[in-house]
Scaffold this motif. Structure first.
Motif, short mmCIF file in Angstrom:
data_model
loop_
_atom_site.label_atom_id
_atom_site.label_comp_id
_atom_site.label_asym_id
_atom_site.label_seq_id
_atom_site.Cartn_x
_atom_site.Cartn_y
_atom_site.Cartn_z
N THR A 1 -6.76 -8.27 9.60
CA THR A 1 -7.68 -7.30 9.00
C THR A 1 -7.26 -6.99 7.57
O THR A 1 -8.10 -6.90 6.66
CB THR A 1 -7.71 -6.01 9.85
OG1 THR A 1 -8.00 -6.34 11.21
CG2 THR A 1 -8.75 -5.06 9.33
N ILE A 2 -5.96 -6.82 7.32
CA ILE A 2 -5.47 -6.56 5.96
C ILE A 2 -5.79 -7.72 5.04
O ILE A 2 -6.26 -7.53 3.90
CB ILE A 2 -3.96 -6.27 5.98
CG1 ILE A 2 -3.69 -4.90 6.62
CG2 ILE A 2 -3.38 -6.32 4.57
CD1 ILE A 2 -2.22 -4.58 6.79
N ASP A 3 -5.58 -8.94 5.52
CA ASP A 3 -5.88 -10.12 4.69
C ASP A 3 -7.36 -10.18 4.32
O ASP A 3 -7.72 -10.47 3.18
CB ASP A 3 -5.47 -11.40 5.44
CG ASP A 3 -3.97 -11.60 5.46
OD1 ASP A 3 -3.26 -10.95 4.67
OD2 ASP A 3 -3.50 -12.43 6.28
N ALA A 4 -8.22 -9.92 5.32
CA ALA A 4 -9.66 -9.96 5.06
C ALA A 4 -10.07 -8.89 4.05
O ALA A 4 -10.87 -9.15 3.13
CB ALA A 4 -10.43 -9.79 6.36
N LEU A 5 -9.53 -7.71 4.20
CA LEU A 5 -9.86 -6.61 3.28
C LEU A 5 -9.36 -6.91 1.86
O LEU A 5 -10.06 -6.65 0.88
CB LEU A 5 -9.26 -5.31 3.78
CG LEU A 5 -9.90 -4.69 5.04
CD1 LEU A 5 -9.04 -3.56 5.57
CD2 LEU A 5 -11.30 -4.19 4.72
N ARG A 6 -8.17 -7.47 1.76
CA ARG A 6 -7.62 -7.78 0.44
C ARG A 6 -8.49 -8.82 -0.28
O ARG A 6 -8.81 -8.67 -1.47
CB ARG A 6 -6.18 -8.27 0.57
CG ARG A 6 -5.52 -8.51 -0.79
CD ARG A 6 -4.10 -9.05 -0.64
NE ARG A 6 -3.18 -8.04 -0.14
CZ ARG A 6 -2.59 -8.08 1.07
NH1 ARG A 6 -2.86 -9.09 1.90
NH2 ARG A 6 -1.75 -7.14 1.43
N GLN A 7 -8.85 -9.88 0.43
CA GLN A 7 -9.70 -10.91 -0.17
C GLN A 7 -11.07 -10.35 -0.55
O GLN A 7 -11.59 -10.63 -1.63
CB GLN A 7 -9.89 -12.06 0.82
CG GLN A 7 -8.64 -12.89 1.07
CD GLN A 7 -8.94 -14.03 2.04
OE1 GLN A 7 -9.93 -14.74 1.89
NE2 GLN A 7 -8.10 -14.19 3.04
N ALA A 8 -11.64 -9.57 0.35
CA ALA A 8 -12.98 -9.02 0.09
C ALA A 8 -12.96 -8.05 -1.08
O ALA A 8 -13.88 -8.05 -1.92
CB ALA A 8 -13.50 -8.33 1.34
#
Length: 416
Positions: A242-249
Motif C-alpha cells: 500500500t505504501i509503495d502504491a501511494l508513493r508512486q501515485a
C-alpha cells in the motif's frame, strides 16, 4: 479501554472542509471549441460583435414599410430578392423585398410579413405581391444584438462547458478556448478478496472472493468529470504494498482515490500507509450509506497530492464519490457552483424507521409522477443504483409516509 468514539461529522461540514483544500489547479489547456465539451473555462469570454450582427428576418416572406400597407389586400411591386448571406439595397417607398430567414432587413423596411400572409401575383417571386395582413412595426425582425451585445461577457471563467455553451462561443467567433487542465487522478482498490472480471470465471471463484465492481464505476465517474485516470489496479492487503502504491501515485497525480481499507480492521492498511507518507484525517460521516471516509495529503517534490479513501461497499462508495469527491474534483478545475440540485417530489412509499444519520434512499419516478423505493437499501446492493434514477435526501430522524414531499436528487445531477 477503547477511546471514546468521535461524534459523526455532518455531511455538509465534511464537504466544506474538503472544498477548503480544493485549490484550483495551476495551468490551462488551449483546445478547439469542437473539442471543449465537458471542459471548464479558465478565462471569461467576451463578445467583440453583436449577435445577430444586424437586423435580420426571422421568417421567409416580404420586407415592407408599414406605411405602405395600411389595409389587407395591398399590392406592391417586388423590388429585390434578399437571401441569407447577402445584403439588399435600401427599400424604396411603395415596394416590397422578397426576403428569407436570416437575411439582413434592408434599410427603410420596418416589418416582415411571413409568406403565408402574402400572395405572389402571376406566380412570380419578383413581380408583384398581394399583402393579406396588416403588419406591425418590428414584426418578424430579429434586432442586432438581440442575443448578445458587443462587449458583453458571454461565458464566465469556471463555466463547465455543455453543447449550448460551445455553440454560444462559436457564435461570437471563438474557435479556441482556454480551459482548466484535466485533474490527474490515480485510482486503486485494496482487498485480497477482489478479483477482476475476466481474470477468473464465476465457476472458479475461490470462497470469499468477489468481483471488483467499484473500480469500474469510479473510473467512469472520474472520466465524466474530465479527469485523466491512471488505474493502479488492486493493491494487496499489505502495508508495504500500500505504501509503495501511494508513493508512486502521489509523485505524478493531483488526487489519489482508493476504495476500501478506510475502516479500522487489522487488514485495513490505508490509514497507517498514508500516515507513513503524509497526513490523514479519518472521518465518520453522518450519512447512510457511506459512513467511513478519509482525506489526506501525500507530499511530493513540488507540493502534495490529495488523498481520498472511500468505503468498500459499492453503494457507499458510489454515493460518497457523488456527494464528496465530485464537488472536490470540479472545484479543482475552477467550478464554483458544485452542489447538486434537488427538487421537491411526492413520495409514493413508506419509510417507517428514522435513522440518526442523513439517508440517501435509492428511488425512481413512477408513471404517476411520484417516487417508488427500491426494496433493499443495503449499502452492498448496487442493483439499487442501476434500478433507480436518483436518491431521496432524507434528513436524520425523518420518517416518510405516502404523499409526503421529499427532496429528490437525480443521478443525472450526481453523475454529470
Amino acid at each position: 479501554m477503547r477511546p471514546p468514539m468521535k461524534p459523526l461529522k455532518p455531511l455538509d461540514e465534511a464537504l466544506a472542509d474538503l472544498l477548503g483544500h480544493a485549490v484550483p489547479l495551476a495551468g490551462a489547456d488551449t483546445v478547439t471549441t469542437f473539442d471543449a465539451d465537458g471542459r471548464v473555462l479558465a478565462q471569461e469570454c467576451s463578445s467583440v460583435l453583436h449577435v445577430p450582427p444586424q437586423d435580420n428576418s426571422s421568417m421567409d416572406g416580404y420586407a415592407v414599410r408599414c406605411a405602405d400597407v395600411t389595409a389587407s389586400g395591398a399590392e406592391l411591386p417586388v423590388s429585390q430578392r434578399i437571401a441569407a448571406g447577402s445584403a439588399g439595397a435600401p427599400l424604396q417607398p411603395g415596394t416590397a423585398a422578397r426576403i428569407f430567414t436570416g437575411a439582413p432587413v434592408p434599410e427603410g423596411a420596418d416589418a416582415v410579413l411571413m409568406q403565408e400572409d402574402c400572395e405572389a401575383l402571376d406566380g412570380l417571386e419578383e413581380g408583384r405581391v398581394r399583402i393579406n395582413a396588416v403588419p406591425r412595426p418590428g414584426q418578424w425582425i430579429r434586432r442586432a444584438g438581440e442575443d448578445i451585445t458587443r462587449g458583453a461577457v458571454v461565458l464566465q471563467a469556471g463555466t463547465r462547458l455543455t453543447p449550448a455553451e460551445l455553440g454560444l462561443a462559436a457564435s461570437i467567433g471563438l474557435h479556441q478556448l482556454q480551459v482548466a487542465r484535466r485533474p490527474r487522478v490515480a485510482l486503486f482498490s485494496t482487498g485480497d478478496e477482489l478479483v477482476m472480471p475476466g481474470d477468473v470465471p464465476p465457476e472458479q471463484m475461490r470462497p470469499g472472493a468477489i468481483y471488483n465492481s467499484n473500480r469500474f464505476f469510479l473510473r467512469a465517474m472520474l472520466l465524466r468529470l474530465g479527469c485523466e485516470v491512471t488505474d493502479f489496479g488492486i493493491v494487496p492487503d499489505r502495508r508495504d504494498a500500500t505504501i509503495d502504491a501511494l508513493r508512486q501515485a502521489g509523485a505524478a497525480h493531483d488526487l489519489i482515490l482508493t476504495s476500501g481499507g478506510v475502516s479500522v480492521g487489522e487488514e485495513d492498511h490505508i490509514k497507517p500507509a498514508v500516515q507513513a507518507l503524509g497526513t490523514l484525517d479519518l472521518w465518520q460521516i453522518a450519512m447512510k450509506p457511506g459512513k467511513p471516509f478519509a482525506y489526506g495529503q501525500i507530499p511530493r517534490e513540488k507540493g502534495s497530492a490529495h488523498f481520498m479513501g472511500l468505503p468498500g461497499n459499492p453503494v457507499s462508495s458510489f454515493l460518497t464519490f457523488a456527494l464528496l469527491v465530485r464537488p472536490f474534483v470540479l472545484r479543482l478545475q475552477g467550478v464554483q457552483d458544485v452542489a447538486p440540485q434537488s427538487i421537491a417530489v411526492r413520495a409514493d412509499f413508506t419509510w417507517p424507521k428514522a435513522d440518526k444519520r442523513r439517508e440517501f434512499l435509492r428511488v425512481r419516478h413512477n408513471a404517476m409522477g411520484g417516487l417508488d423505493l427500491f426494496n433493499n437499501q443495503s449499502s452492498g446492493v448496487l442493483t439499487s443504483a442501476a434500478w433507480g434514477d436518483g436518491v431521496v435526501d432524507n434528513p436524520a430522524g425523518q420518517t416518510i409516509e405516502p404523499g409526503d414531499t421529499v427532496q429528490f436528487i437525480a443521478f443525472s445531477e450526481l453523475l454529470s
